[in-house]
Design a protein around this motif. Structure first.
Motif, PDB file in Angstrom:
ATOM      1  N   GLY A  56       0.817  -1.213   0.000  1.00 50.66           N
ATOM      2  CA  GLY A  56       0.000   0.000   0.000  1.00 50.66           C
ATOM      3  C   GLY A  56       0.846   1.256   0.000  1.00 50.66           C
ATOM      4  N   PRO A  57       0.200   2.386  -0.308  1.00 52.73           N
ATOM      5  CA  PRO A  57       0.930   3.665  -0.386  1.00 52.73           C
ATOM      6  C   PRO A  57       1.465   4.131   0.958  1.00 52.73           C
ATOM      7  CG  PRO A  57      -1.444   4.024  -0.555  1.00 52.73           C
ATOM      8  CD  PRO A  57      -1.234   2.542  -0.622  1.00 52.73           C
ATOM      9  N   HIS A  58       0.865   3.647   2.055  1.00 46.09           N
ATOM     10  CA  HIS A  58       1.308   4.060   3.381  1.00 46.09           C
ATOM     11  C   HIS A  58       2.049   2.931   4.102  1.00 46.09           C
ATOM     12  CE1 HIS A  58      -1.047   7.633   2.755  1.00 46.09           C
ATOM     13  NE2 HIS A  58      -2.152   6.909   2.605  1.00 46.09           N
ATOM     14  N   GLY A  59       2.553   1.955   3.326  1.00 45.63           N
ATOM     15  CA  GLY A  59       3.254   0.831   3.924  1.00 45.63           C
ATOM     16  C   GLY A  59       4.510   1.272   4.652  1.00 45.63           C
ATOM     17  N   ALA A  60       4.831   0.558   5.710  1.00 50.40           N
ATOM     18  CA  ALA A  60       5.973   0.931   6.543  1.00 50.40           C
ATOM     19  C   ALA A  60       7.242   0.247   6.053  1.00 50.40           C
ATOM     20  CB  ALA A  60       5.704   0.553   7.995  1.00 50.40           C
ATOM     21  N   TYR A  61       8.355   0.916   6.250  1.00 48.59           N
ATOM     22  CA  TYR A  61       9.669   0.360   5.909  1.00 48.59           C
ATOM     23  C   TYR A  61      10.284  -0.242   7.167  1.00 48.59           C
ATOM     24  CZ  TYR A  61       9.321   3.153   1.639  1.00 48.59           C
ATOM     25  OH  TYR A  61       8.910   3.697   0.448  1.00 48.59           O
ATOM     26  N   GLU A  62      11.014  -1.339   6.952  1.00 47.74           N
ATOM     27  CA  GLU A  62      11.652  -2.020   8.086  1.00 47.74           C
ATOM     28  C   GLU A  62      12.995  -2.586   7.631  1.00 47.74           C
ATOM     29  OE1 GLU A  62      10.547  -5.219  11.629  1.00 47.74           O
ATOM     30  OE2 GLU A  62       9.240  -5.004   9.877  1.00 47.74           O
ATOM     31  N   LEU A  63      14.037  -2.335   8.436  1.00 50.72           N
ATOM     32  CA  LEU A  63      15.376  -2.837   8.137  1.00 50.72           C
ATOM     33  C   LEU A  63      15.506  -4.248   8.677  1.00 50.72           C
ATOM     34  CD1 LEU A  63      18.201  -2.064   6.995  1.00 50.72           C
ATOM     35  CD2 LEU A  63      18.817  -1.379   9.321  1.00 50.72           C
ATOM     36  N   ARG A  64      15.905  -5.184   7.799  1.00 47.06           N
ATOM     37  CA  ARG A  64      16.040  -6.588   8.180  1.00 47.06           C
ATOM     38  C   ARG A  64      17.511  -6.976   8.247  1.00 47.06           C
ATOM     39  NH1 ARG A  64      11.122  -8.523  10.047  1.00 47.06           N
ATOM     40  NH2 ARG A  64       9.452  -7.935   8.613  1.00 47.06           N
ATOM     41  N   ALA A  65      17.789  -8.017   9.033  1.00 44.16           N
ATOM     42  CA  ALA A  65      19.145  -8.554   9.080  1.00 44.16           C
ATOM     43  C   ALA A  65      19.462  -9.252   7.768  1.00 44.16           C
ATOM     44  CB  ALA A  65      19.292  -9.532  10.244  1.00 44.16           C
ATOM     45  N   SER A  66      20.718  -9.209   7.386  1.00 45.45           N
ATOM     46  CA  SER A  66      21.136  -9.818   6.127  1.00 45.45           C
ATOM     47  C   SER A  66      22.420 -10.585   6.334  1.00 45.45           C
ATOM     48  CB  SER A  66      21.340  -8.740   5.058  1.00 45.45           C
ATOM     49  OG  SER A  66      21.857  -9.288   3.866  1.00 45.45           O
ATOM     50  N   ALA A  67      22.587 -11.659   5.570  1.00 45.70           N
ATOM     51  CA  ALA A  67      23.813 -12.457   5.664  1.00 45.70           C
ATOM     52  C   ALA A  67      25.007 -11.700   5.104  1.00 45.70           C
ATOM     53  CB  ALA A  67      23.643 -13.783   4.918  1.00 45.70           C
ATOM     54  N   ALA A  68      24.770 -10.864   4.092  1.00 48.93           N
ATOM     55  CA  ALA A  68      25.846 -10.077   3.496  1.00 48.93           C
ATOM     56  C   ALA A  68      26.044  -8.796   4.281  1.00 48.93           C
ATOM     57  CB  ALA A  68      25.513  -9.749   2.040  1.00 48.93           C
ATOM     58  N   MET A  69      27.312  -8.389   4.413  1.00 50.08           N
ATOM     59  CA  MET A  69      27.610  -7.163   5.152  1.00 50.08           C
ATOM     60  C   MET A  69      27.679  -5.996   4.189  1.00 50.08           C
ATOM     61  SD  MET A  69      30.813  -6.242   7.624  1.00 50.08           S
ATOM     62  CE  MET A  69      30.931  -4.628   8.402  1.00 50.08           C
ATOM     63  N   PRO A  70      26.764  -5.037   4.291  1.00 55.16           N
ATOM     64  CA  PRO A  70      26.788  -3.868   3.410  1.00 55.16           C
ATOM     65  C   PRO A  70      27.889  -2.917   3.836  1.00 55.16           C
ATOM     66  CG  PRO A  70      25.031  -3.663   4.996  1.00 55.16           C
ATOM     67  CD  PRO A  70      25.641  -5.016   5.230  1.00 55.16           C
ATOM     68  N   PRO A  71      28.150  -1.892   3.029  1.00 57.97           N
ATOM     69  CA  PRO A  71      29.160  -0.905   3.420  1.00 57.97           C
ATOM     70  C   PRO A  71      28.852  -0.303   4.783  1.00 57.97           C
ATOM     71  CG  PRO A  71      28.494  -0.592   1.139  1.00 57.97           C
ATOM     72  CD  PRO A  71      27.567  -1.617   1.714  1.00 57.97           C
ATOM     73  N   LEU A  72      29.920  -0.033   5.530  1.00 59.28           N
ATOM     74  CA  LEU A  72      29.768   0.482   6.882  1.00 59.28           C
ATOM     75  C   LEU A  72      29.427   1.969   6.847  1.00 59.28           C
ATOM     76  CD1 LEU A  72      30.055  -0.536   9.805  1.00 59.28           C
ATOM     77  CD2 LEU A  72      32.425   0.248   9.734  1.00 59.28           C
ATOM     78  N   VAL A  73      28.345   2.338   7.521  1.00 63.17           N
ATOM     79  CA  VAL A  73      27.923   3.735   7.581  1.00 63.17           C
ATOM     80  C   VAL A  73      27.998   4.188   9.034  1.00 63.17           C
ATOM     81  CG1 VAL A  73      26.080   5.382   7.146  1.00 63.17           C
ATOM     82  CG2 VAL A  73      26.409   3.450   5.594  1.00 63.17           C
ATOM     83  N   LEU A  74      28.922   5.095   9.323  1.00 61.37           N
ATOM     84  CA  LEU A  74      29.113   5.602  10.671  1.00 61.37           C
ATOM     85  C   LEU A  74      29.193   7.123  10.636  1.00 61.37           C
ATOM     86  CD1 LEU A  74      31.947   3.204  11.926  1.00 61.37           C
ATOM     87  CD2 LEU A  74      29.540   3.064  12.552  1.00 61.37           C
ATOM     88  N   SER A  75      28.788   7.742  11.732  1.00 58.22           N
ATOM     89  CA  SER A  75      29.025   9.176  11.862  1.00 58.22           C
ATOM     90  C   SER A  75      30.494   9.388  12.228  1.00 58.22           C
ATOM     91  CB  SER A  75      28.128   9.763  12.953  1.00 58.22           C
ATOM     92  OG  SER A  75      28.521   9.285  14.227  1.00 58.22           O
ATOM     93  N   ASP A  76      30.954  10.634  12.123  1.00 58.85           N
ATOM     94  CA  ASP A  76      32.337  10.925  12.478  1.00 58.85           C
ATOM     95  C   ASP A  76      32.627  10.546  13.926  1.00 58.85           C
ATOM     96  OD1 ASP A  76      32.250  11.976   9.968  1.00 58.85           O
ATOM     97  OD2 ASP A  76      33.100  13.924  10.500  1.00 58.85           O
ATOM     98  N   GLU A  77      31.702  10.897  14.828  1.00 61.44           N
ATOM     99  CA  GLU A  77      31.912  10.614  16.240  1.00 61.44           C
ATOM    100  C   GLU A  77      31.943   9.113  16.513  1.00 61.44           C
ATOM    101  OE1 GLU A  77      29.640  12.627  15.026  1.00 61.44           O
ATOM    102  OE2 GLU A  77      30.264  14.634  15.689  1.00 61.44           O
ATOM    103  N   GLU A  78      31.034   8.359  15.855  1.00 63.05           N
ATOM    104  CA  GLU A  78      31.003   6.908  16.055  1.00 63.05           C
ATOM    105  C   GLU A  78      32.279   6.259  15.548  1.00 63.05           C
ATOM    106  OE1 GLU A  78      26.287   5.694  15.840  1.00 63.05           O
ATOM    107  OE2 GLU A  78      27.372   6.052  13.978  1.00 63.05           O
ATOM    108  N   ALA A  79      32.753   6.684  14.384  1.00 60.02           N
ATOM    109  CA  ALA A  79      33.964   6.106  13.819  1.00 60.02           C
ATOM    110  C   ALA A  79      35.169   6.358  14.713  1.00 60.02           C
ATOM    111  CB  ALA A  79      34.215   6.665  12.418  1.00 60.02           C
ATOM    112  N   VAL A  80      35.303   7.588  15.211  1.00 60.44           N
ATOM    113  CA  VAL A  80      36.429   7.902  16.080  1.00 60.44           C
ATOM    114  C   VAL A  80      36.339   7.097  17.377  1.00 60.44           C
ATOM    115  CG1 VAL A  80      37.497   9.716  17.476  1.00 60.44           C
ATOM    116  CG2 VAL A  80      36.831  10.193  15.118  1.00 60.44           C
TER     117      VAL A  80
END
Length: 314
Positions: A56-80
């Motif tokens: 539906g047009p108002h369907g919700a998005y949800e992040l699922r676990a995956s076997a493959a590791m995607p590129p790492l996305v971190l903020s500057d503070e988290e990375a440091v």
């Protein structure tokens, strides 16, 4: 591009909240329109993140676990923060690796190198500068195998007993409970024959998890350290030293030795502490970089004189 990357990171952070979120809710949080959210969701999928969408047009998005590791996305503070944590682990955790898994390289150092290689170049440069500028104190931890930590942690999580081979030749079967780092040594707090037991990890030659399961026997929060102190025989040595220094400088050097510092006249303090060895106490006293007088024990005076002769001949 920088703004787009920052928005992707914010979108990913929203999706990692643990609950489904609609496109409108995400758009409101990111201050963009719903169409931009759809495009950014598509970009995350292209990067390898599994983002499911409801019908539906108002369907919700949800992040699922995956076997493959995607590129790492971190903020500057988290990375440091992550890189500094790994650098401290390299310098002070005492973790070692097996020859087949880590070669001659420290496992924390190896992980640090892999992390910086997957970070964006500006972030990697920032992390490199931080680690190169970082100097840690000389409180080195007694080495332990990282694989042993992982095995014991698995036994504690899954409720499986562990067969240990100790350096004294005994082979007790224990119920792993907690791993604790105290006074530069790693310890295992475990149950054996319905009583608590403590084992030094540097005294464990090998560890194998069995198929025997056990029910958890939790302690109250914070009680693990208390139980460890109760079970460990205290072989530390009490020392008293008078320093011509401020209390802060003395406490800083002896902070892991249960220091008790009292004033003894203008800019003089008396330290009482418990140390693992007199050689260690002598070295810490010299690191205060101020004049001091050993009050007790007399053996510590002898160690200091020996150290002074060695330093004078260096």
């Amino acid at each position: 591009m920088a703004h787009s990357t920052e928005r992707l990171f914010s979108l990913l952070s929203c999706l990692q909240s643990g609950r489904p979120m609609s496109g409108r809710e995400l758009a409101a949080r990111l201050d963009v329109d719903v169409r931009t959210v759809r495009r950014d969701i598509a970009r995350l999928r292209d990067m390898g993140y599994r983002v499911d969408a409801g019908p539906g047009p108002h369907g919700a998005y949800e992040l699922r676990a995956s076997a493959a590791m995607p590129p790492l996305v971190l903020s500057d503070e988290e990375a440091v923060a992550l890189v500094v944590g790994m650098a401290l682990a390299t310098a002070r955790s005492g973790l070692t690796g097996t020859a087949r898994s880590a070669g001659d390289e420290d496992p924390a150092q190896s992980a640090l190198g892999k992390l910086t290689r997957v970070l964006p170049r500006p972030l990697a440069a920032t992390c490199r500068r931080v680690t190169e500028a970082l100097t840690t104190s000389p409180e080195v931890t007694v080495p332990v195998d990282a694989g042993l930590l992982a095995t014991l942690a698995q036994g504690a999580e899954q409720g499986r007993t562990a067969m240990l081979e100790l350096s004294d030749g005994t082979t007790p079967e224990v119920q792993p409970h907690r791993l604790l780092l105290r006074r530069r040594r790693w310890y295992l707090l475990a149950r054996a024959h319905d009583t608590w037991a403590v084992h030094r990890l540097d005294g464990i030659r090998s560890c194998t998890l069995t198929r025997t399961s056990f029910a958890p026997h939790p302690l109250a929060p914070g009680r693990e350290a208390e139980e460890l102190e109760r079970l460990l025989p205290d072989r530390r040595i009490r020392v008293r030293i008078r320093f011509e220094a401020d209390s802060a400088a003395v406490i800083d050097r002896f902070r892991n030795e249960e220091p008790d510092v009292i004033k003894d006249g203008p800019r003089h303090v008396i330290l009482t502490a418990r140390v693992d060895s007199l050689e260690w106490a002598a070295m810490l006293a010299t690191l205060v970089d101020e004049a001091f007088t050993v009050l007790e024990p007399n053996e510590l005076k002898q160690r200091c004189h020996t150290l002074a002769r060695r330093l004078a001949n260096a």
